[in-house]
Scaffold this motif. Structure first.
Motif, short mmCIF file in Angstrom:
data_model
loop_
_atom_site.label_atom_id
_atom_site.label_comp_id
_atom_site.label_asym_id
_atom_site.label_seq_id
_atom_site.Cartn_x
_atom_site.Cartn_y
_atom_site.Cartn_z
N ARG A 35 0.82 -1.20 0.00
CA ARG A 35 0.00 0.00 0.00
C ARG A 35 0.86 1.26 0.00
O ARG A 35 0.65 2.18 -0.78
CB ARG A 35 -0.94 -0.01 1.19
N ARG A 36 1.83 1.30 0.90
CA ARG A 36 2.76 2.42 0.93
C ARG A 36 4.02 2.05 1.69
O ARG A 36 4.03 1.15 2.55
CB ARG A 36 2.12 3.66 1.52
N LEU A 37 5.06 2.74 1.36
CA LEU A 37 6.36 2.58 2.01
C LEU A 37 6.67 3.93 2.62
O LEU A 37 6.88 4.91 1.91
CB LEU A 37 7.42 2.17 0.98
N GLN A 38 6.67 3.99 3.95
CA GLN A 38 6.90 5.25 4.63
C GLN A 38 8.33 5.28 5.17
O GLN A 38 8.73 4.41 5.95
CB GLN A 38 5.90 5.43 5.77
N LEU A 39 9.07 6.27 4.71
CA LEU A 39 10.46 6.44 5.11
C LEU A 39 10.65 7.85 5.66
O LEU A 39 9.77 8.70 5.52
CB LEU A 39 11.39 6.22 3.90
N GLU A 41 12.47 10.20 4.56
CA GLU A 41 12.54 11.15 3.46
C GLU A 41 11.19 11.36 2.77
O GLU A 41 10.99 12.36 2.10
CB GLU A 41 13.59 10.65 2.45
N GLY A 42 10.28 10.45 2.92
CA GLY A 42 8.99 10.60 2.26
C GLY A 42 8.21 9.30 2.24
O GLY A 42 8.63 8.28 2.77
N GLU A 43 7.07 9.36 1.60
CA GLU A 43 6.18 8.21 1.49
C GLU A 43 6.04 7.84 0.02
O GLU A 43 5.87 8.71 -0.83
CB GLU A 43 4.82 8.58 2.06
N TYR A 44 6.13 6.55 -0.27
CA TYR A 44 6.06 6.06 -1.64
C TYR A 44 5.01 4.97 -1.73
O TYR A 44 4.84 4.18 -0.82
CB TYR A 44 7.42 5.53 -2.10
N GLY A 45 4.35 4.93 -2.87
CA GLY A 45 3.35 3.91 -3.08
C GLY A 45 2.08 4.52 -3.62
O GLY A 45 2.00 5.74 -3.79
N PRO A 46 1.11 3.72 -3.89
CA PRO A 46 1.09 2.27 -3.71
C PRO A 46 1.92 1.55 -4.78
O PRO A 46 2.07 2.02 -5.90
CB PRO A 46 -0.39 1.93 -3.87
#
Length: 165
Positions: A35-39, A41-46
């Protein structure tokens, strides 16, 4: 694309330039769902299998090393475009053709990390990038030697790796 920011980047080492290049966005095709990758530096996805998306190069590199995506080779790094660019670079010894500021670093990362994403063109693409880099380096050396003669020198579209010469 490239700019002439000589003052800002001239003291960076090649490894620091590579680190900076990893912040550029690149397209990938994931082979997993998330669904998402939260790091930090930011959030990526889906992330969806076979659905192209854009992420920073460092994320693409991370996923590629874990066999979680295919990297979409940028258009400027395709063989036909590089052949055309090399011809143009050789034709005009005073002008640098426009390339991404970190074209050399990006290409080296992709040559190392995404070999299989180039298809059968990897060797030729690598050779063309090397030739372009060499032609541009010669233009820089020739331009800088003209500084002694007080003739105007244009360094528009010079790239990061070329600043570090």
């Amino acid at each position: 694309m490239a700019t002439s920011m000589l003052g800002s980047f001239s003291s960076f080492t090649p490894s620091e330039m590579e680190f900076n290049a990893e912040c550029i966005d690149i397209d990938i095709v994931p082979n997993f769902s998330l669904r998402r990758l939260q790091l930090i530096e930011g959030e990526y996805g889906p992330f969806r299998p076979s659905m192209s998306m854009t992420v920073p190069l460092w994320v693409a590199r991370f996923l590629k090393r874990r066999r979680r995506c295919q990297i979409v080779i940028p258009d400027w790094l395709k063989l036909d475009k590089l052949e055309e660019l090399l011809d143009e670079e050789r034709r005009d010894e005073r002008v640098f053709k426009e390339l991404p500021y970190h074209y050399y670093e990006i290409s080296q990362i992709l040559f190392q990390e995404a070999k299989d994403d180039f298809g059968g063109d990897l060797h030729m693409v690598r050779e063309k990038v090397r030739d372009i880099h060499s032609v541009r380096r010669n233009k820089i050396h020739n331009g800088l030697s003209k500084l002694r003669s007080s003739a105007p020198v244009e360094l528009d579209n010079i790239a990061g790796a070329e600043v570090c010469l």
